[in-house]
Design a protein around this motif. Sequence first.
Motif, short mmCIF file in Angstrom:
data_model
loop_
_atom_site.label_atom_id
_atom_site.label_comp_id
_atom_site.label_asym_id
_atom_site.label_seq_id
_atom_site.Cartn_x
_atom_site.Cartn_y
_atom_site.Cartn_z
N MET A 1 0.84 -1.21 0.00
CA MET A 1 0.00 0.00 0.00
C MET A 1 0.87 1.26 0.00
O MET A 1 0.59 2.21 -0.72
CB MET A 1 -0.94 -0.01 1.20
N GLU A 2 1.94 1.23 0.76
CA GLU A 2 2.87 2.36 0.80
C GLU A 2 3.56 2.54 -0.55
O GLU A 2 3.72 3.67 -1.05
CB GLU A 2 3.92 2.13 1.89
N VAL A 3 3.96 1.44 -1.19
CA VAL A 3 4.63 1.51 -2.49
C VAL A 3 3.68 2.06 -3.55
O VAL A 3 4.07 2.90 -4.37
CB VAL A 3 5.18 0.12 -2.91
N LEU A 4 2.43 1.64 -3.52
CA LEU A 4 1.46 2.15 -4.50
C LEU A 4 1.21 3.65 -4.30
O LEU A 4 1.13 4.40 -5.27
CB LEU A 4 0.15 1.37 -4.43
N GLU B 1 -5.83 -1.75 -3.84
CA GLU B 1 -4.42 -2.11 -3.71
C GLU B 1 -4.19 -3.61 -3.80
O GLU B 1 -3.25 -4.06 -4.46
CB GLU B 1 -3.85 -1.58 -2.38
N ALA B 2 -5.05 -4.40 -3.15
CA ALA B 2 -4.86 -5.86 -3.15
C ALA B 2 -4.99 -6.44 -4.55
O ALA B 2 -4.19 -7.30 -4.95
CB ALA B 2 -5.87 -6.52 -2.20
N GLN B 3 -5.96 -5.97 -5.31
CA GLN B 3 -6.15 -6.48 -6.67
C GLN B 3 -4.97 -6.07 -7.56
O GLN B 3 -4.49 -6.88 -8.37
CB GLN B 3 -7.46 -5.96 -7.24
N ILE B 4 -4.50 -4.85 -7.41
CA ILE B 4 -3.35 -4.40 -8.21
C ILE B 4 -2.11 -5.20 -7.85
O ILE B 4 -1.37 -5.64 -8.72
CB ILE B 4 -3.12 -2.88 -8.02
N TYR B 5 -1.87 -5.41 -6.55
CA TYR B 5 -0.69 -6.18 -6.15
C TYR B 5 -0.79 -7.62 -6.62
O TYR B 5 0.19 -8.20 -7.08
CB TYR B 5 -0.46 -6.10 -4.64
N GLY B 6 -1.97 -8.20 -6.56
CA GLY B 6 -2.17 -9.57 -7.05
C GLY B 6 -1.85 -9.67 -8.54
O GLY B 6 -1.21 -10.63 -8.99
N CYS C 1 -3.33 7.87 -11.76
CA CYS C 1 -2.76 6.75 -11.01
C CYS C 1 -3.55 6.53 -9.72
O CYS C 1 -3.96 5.40 -9.41
CB CYS C 1 -1.29 7.03 -10.71
N HIS C 2 -3.79 7.60 -8.97
CA HIS C 2 -4.58 7.48 -7.74
C HIS C 2 -5.98 6.96 -8.04
O HIS C 2 -6.53 6.16 -7.27
CB HIS C 2 -4.66 8.83 -7.02
N GLY C 3 -6.54 7.38 -9.17
CA GLY C 3 -7.86 6.89 -9.57
C GLY C 3 -7.87 5.40 -9.83
O GLY C 3 -8.79 4.69 -9.40
N TYR C 4 -6.86 4.90 -10.53
CA TYR C 4 -6.77 3.45 -10.80
C TYR C 4 -6.64 2.66 -9.50
O TYR C 4 -7.29 1.63 -9.34
CB TYR C 4 -5.58 3.13 -11.70
N VAL C 5 -5.80 3.14 -8.60
CA VAL C 5 -5.61 2.44 -7.32
C VAL C 5 -6.92 2.46 -6.53
O VAL C 5 -7.31 1.44 -5.96
CB VAL C 5 -4.45 3.06 -6.52
N GLY C 6 -7.61 3.58 -6.54
CA GLY C 6 -8.88 3.67 -5.82
C GLY C 6 -9.96 2.78 -6.42
O GLY C 6 -10.72 2.14 -5.70
N GLU C 7 -10.03 2.73 -7.75
CA GLU C 7 -11.05 1.91 -8.43
C GLU C 7 -10.78 0.42 -8.28
O GLU C 7 -11.69 -0.35 -8.01
CB GLU C 7 -11.08 2.23 -9.93
N ARG C 8 -9.56 0.01 -8.49
CA ARG C 8 -9.22 -1.41 -8.51
C ARG C 8 -8.90 -1.96 -7.12
O ARG C 8 -9.08 -3.12 -6.86
CB ARG C 8 -8.04 -1.68 -9.43
#
Length: 192
Positions: free
Chosen positions: A87-90, A149-154, A140-147
């Motif tokens: 989460m910090e890295v994102l 953090e867990a889904q993006i990291y997966g 970028c913040h929008g993508y992280v918010g929509e998807r």
Amino acid sequence: MRPALAVWLVMSLLGGTGAQDMCGDPPATPSHSAPAPQLSPEELLSPHMPGSLRCDACHAIAFQIEEQLLKAEGKLGKKALKESDYMEVLERSCSQDWESYGVLELDGEKRLSGPGLPRQQPLSVMVSGGPWPSRLSKLCHGYVGERGEAQIYGAHRRGPAALRQLLCRGDKGPCAGRKDRPDPPKALQNEL
């Protein structure tokens, strides 16, 4: 002999016959020019990424997220990150300065350019700074918010193609249905 040398030197300087004239002029270098892209009022002033550049922006964002996550995992010996760590890295990925990105015109089409995006022609003018960094950060913040953090990291753990698929290609992704902007080859991503 010295007065003759002095006269010759003065005459050479006044007459313009110097070493270049004696040895021949250096070969002329061909001149090249590249115009800066002509940006519309929307492209110049809007706080939002223009629709025509969203696919390129998504690829840039996926590249930066991938790079930051790989760097963080590399510090742990390629182990999976804890939730608080990814989460910090994102957050850090989206909050970076994005100054290495800008827009250029290629064959009459405006394209986003920078690390992780396909190379453009060697002679082109890129307009960077201005609204582009904040647009990329906001997107970028929008993508992280929509998807999430867990889904993006997966998706990252499954590989760069899975991350690009999640962010850029999905049903509502900015590159959905586009065939004209393929994913950049891996060799170009590590350019900088």
